[in-house]
Design a protein around this motif. Structure first.
Motif, PDB file in Angstrom:
ATOM      1  N   ASP A 132      26.003  54.510 -25.038  1.00 34.02           N
ATOM      2  CA  ASP A 132      26.380  55.921 -25.216  1.00 34.02           C
ATOM      3  C   ASP A 132      27.510  56.060 -26.238  1.00 34.02           C
ATOM      4  OD1 ASP A 132      28.758  55.306 -23.925  1.00 34.02           O
ATOM      5  OD2 ASP A 132      28.378  56.543 -22.161  1.00 34.02           O
ATOM      6  N   MET A 133      27.968  54.935 -26.784  1.00 35.36           N
ATOM      7  CA  MET A 133      28.987  54.873 -27.846  1.00 35.36           C
ATOM      8  C   MET A 133      30.334  55.446 -27.392  1.00 35.36           C
ATOM      9  SD  MET A 133      26.488  54.030 -30.154  1.00 35.36           S
ATOM     10  CE  MET A 133      24.722  54.206 -29.918  1.00 35.36           C
ATOM     11  N   LYS A 134      30.520  55.681 -26.097  1.00 36.73           N
ATOM     12  CA  LYS A 134      31.810  56.236 -25.688  1.00 36.73           C
ATOM     13  C   LYS A 134      32.392  55.715 -24.372  1.00 36.73           C
ATOM     14  CE  LYS A 134      29.893  60.343 -23.492  1.00 36.73           C
ATOM     15  NZ  LYS A 134      28.946  61.377 -23.825  1.00 36.73           N
ATOM     16  N   THR A 135      31.573  55.398 -23.369  1.00 35.62           N
ATOM     17  CA  THR A 135      32.140  55.120 -22.052  1.00 35.62           C
ATOM     18  C   THR A 135      32.485  53.647 -21.855  1.00 35.62           C
ATOM     19  OG1 THR A 135      30.690  56.868 -21.255  1.00 35.62           O
ATOM     20  CG2 THR A 135      31.934  55.642 -19.594  1.00 35.62           C
ATOM     21  N   GLY A 136      33.789  53.332 -21.949  1.00 41.56           N
ATOM     22  CA  GLY A 136      34.268  51.983 -21.692  1.00 41.56           C
ATOM     23  C   GLY A 136      34.563  51.801 -20.209  1.00 41.56           C
ATOM     24  N   ILE A 137      34.902  50.567 -19.848  1.00 38.98           N
ATOM     25  CA  ILE A 137      35.189  50.267 -18.443  1.00 38.98           C
ATOM     26  C   ILE A 137      36.578  50.769 -18.068  1.00 38.98           C
ATOM     27  CG2 ILE A 137      35.588  48.360 -16.829  1.00 38.98           C
ATOM     28  CD1 ILE A 137      33.377  46.875 -18.311  1.00 38.98           C
ATOM     29  N   SER A 138      36.662  51.444 -16.919  1.00 38.16           N
ATOM     30  CA  SER A 138      37.947  51.868 -16.383  1.00 38.16           C
ATOM     31  C   SER A 138      37.811  51.893 -14.859  1.00 38.16           C
ATOM     32  CB  SER A 138      38.309  53.270 -16.894  1.00 38.16           C
ATOM     33  OG  SER A 138      37.472  54.231 -16.278  1.00 38.16           O
ATOM     34  N   GLU A 139      38.913  52.199 -14.186  1.00 40.64           N
ATOM     35  CA  GLU A 139      38.890  52.293 -12.729  1.00 40.64           C
ATOM     36  C   GLU A 139      37.820  53.308 -12.280  1.00 40.64           C
ATOM     37  OE1 GLU A 139      40.845  50.161 -11.244  1.00 40.64           O
ATOM     38  OE2 GLU A 139      40.299  50.770  -9.201  1.00 40.64           O
ATOM     39  N   GLU A 140      37.717  54.400 -13.016  1.00 42.81           N
ATOM     40  CA  GLU A 140      36.792  55.486 -12.654  1.00 42.81           C
ATOM     41  C   GLU A 140      35.384  55.289 -13.223  1.00 42.81           C
ATOM     42  OE1 GLU A 140      37.502  58.149 -10.592  1.00 42.81           O
ATOM     43  OE2 GLU A 140      39.277  56.914 -10.221  1.00 42.81           O
ATOM     44  N   THR A 141      35.254  54.383 -14.169  1.00 38.62           N
ATOM     45  CA  THR A 141      33.922  54.118 -14.743  1.00 38.62           C
ATOM     46  C   THR A 141      33.653  52.611 -14.734  1.00 38.62           C
ATOM     47  OG1 THR A 141      34.869  54.120 -16.973  1.00 38.62           O
ATOM     48  CG2 THR A 141      33.789  56.157 -16.258  1.00 38.62           C
ATOM     49  N   PRO A 142      33.306  52.094 -13.550  1.00 38.72           N
ATOM     50  CA  PRO A 142      32.994  50.657 -13.463  1.00 38.72           C
ATOM     51  C   PRO A 142      31.623  50.377 -14.089  1.00 38.72           C
ATOM     52  CG  PRO A 142      32.589  51.715 -11.355  1.00 38.72           C
ATOM     53  CD  PRO A 142      33.147  52.782 -12.254  1.00 38.72           C
TER      54      PRO A 142
END
Lengths: 67, 204
Positions: free
Chosen positions: B159-169
């Motif tokens: 999606d060229m935007k969503t990296g890994i974070s606490e809220e987006t595993p």
């Protein structure tokens, strides 16, 4: 000048611009980028000395974690 | 094209998989099922429990080196696939050495720094070799945001935007979609070269 930026036509309100300036102009804030001009890789250190010309095909890609 | 024709072409092809995590393990399995001739696997890690939410490994493989665990799993699926495994942390030098003979390279790293390193290395050292990268797949939902973009021999899936974070595993479905897109793109590239040759022959 008119360039192709990431496969899309883009009008840049400048007569001359370096790749480094284009990145600021477009407010790309990601730290990790891969940049290409006319299908040639441009390394990070060369971005401030690399000038973009009218009609150039420019690619600026953000590196995003995950896999 | 029949599956038999597809397999005949793919049998002669070699794909490099850089990283055997969520993208690499699933992509390798899809390529093996489709009948790729040879896979060159590279990864420095071992299988951990936290990997099992998205990576193609099993509980009895915890602690094993990923490249060898994946080699075993592929053997159970399609024993005719030749596999060359490298338990190594890739750097520019080893990338050139290990993937030199590959027809396509799959970028399947986790860290953004490593993605940059391999993309720059391949563009610099192998400008004619296709590299298929996964970029942006963390979180869930919004399937239609995942797409493929091509810049000459560089293909980007995600999606060229969503990296890994606490809220987006990183989760199995979206990581899996991107891994399958990478495999699909590799197959398209590998078959296209032969189809072009075939058309030329037919015209003669």
């Amino acid at each position: 000048m008119k360039i192709i930026l990431n496969n899309r036509e883009e009008v840049i309100d400048r007569d001359t611009i370096t790749l480094e300036e284009l990145i600021q102009y477009k407010s790309y804030t990601f730290k990790l980028l891969v940049t290409k001009i006319n299908d040639q890789l441009v390394k990070k250190d060369d971005r401030k000395i690399t000038h973009i010309k009218d009609g150039d095909k420019v690619v600026v890609l953000h590196m995003i974690s995950g896999g | 094209m029949t599956f038999k024709e597809i397999k005949t072409i793919l049998k002669k092809k070699r794909v490099g998989i850089a990283g055997c995590g969520g993208l690499g393990s699933n992509c390798a399995v899809a390529l093996a099922r489709t009948g790729i001739g040879k896979l060159v696997l590279a990864d420095f890690d071992v299988v951990r429990r936290s990997n099992l939410n998205r990576q193609h490994y099993f509980t009895d493989q915890l602690g094993q080196k990923k490249v060898f665990a994946l080699e075993d799993n592929i053997y159970f699926i399609n024993p005719s696939v030749k596999i060359e495994s490298h338990h190594i942390k890739l750097d520019p030098e080893s990338i050139v050495k290990i993937f030199k003979k590959c027809d396509v390279i799959i970028e399947a790293f986790d860290e953004a720094e490593m993605k940059q390193m391999i993309i720059e290395t391949v563009l610099d050292k192998f400008p004619d070799k296709p590299i298929i990268s996964g970029m942006g797949m963390a979180g869930f939902g919004d399937s239609n945001s995942i797409r493929m973009e091509q810049y000459a021999n560089l293909y980007i899936c995600g999606d060229m935007k969503t990296g890994i974070s606490e809220e987006t595993p990183p989760l199995a479905p979206r990581v899996g979609i991107v891994a399958m897109m990478q495999a699909n793109q590799a197959i398209q590239i590998l078959l296209a070269s032969e189809i072009d040759l075939g058309f030329k022959k037919a015209r003669e």
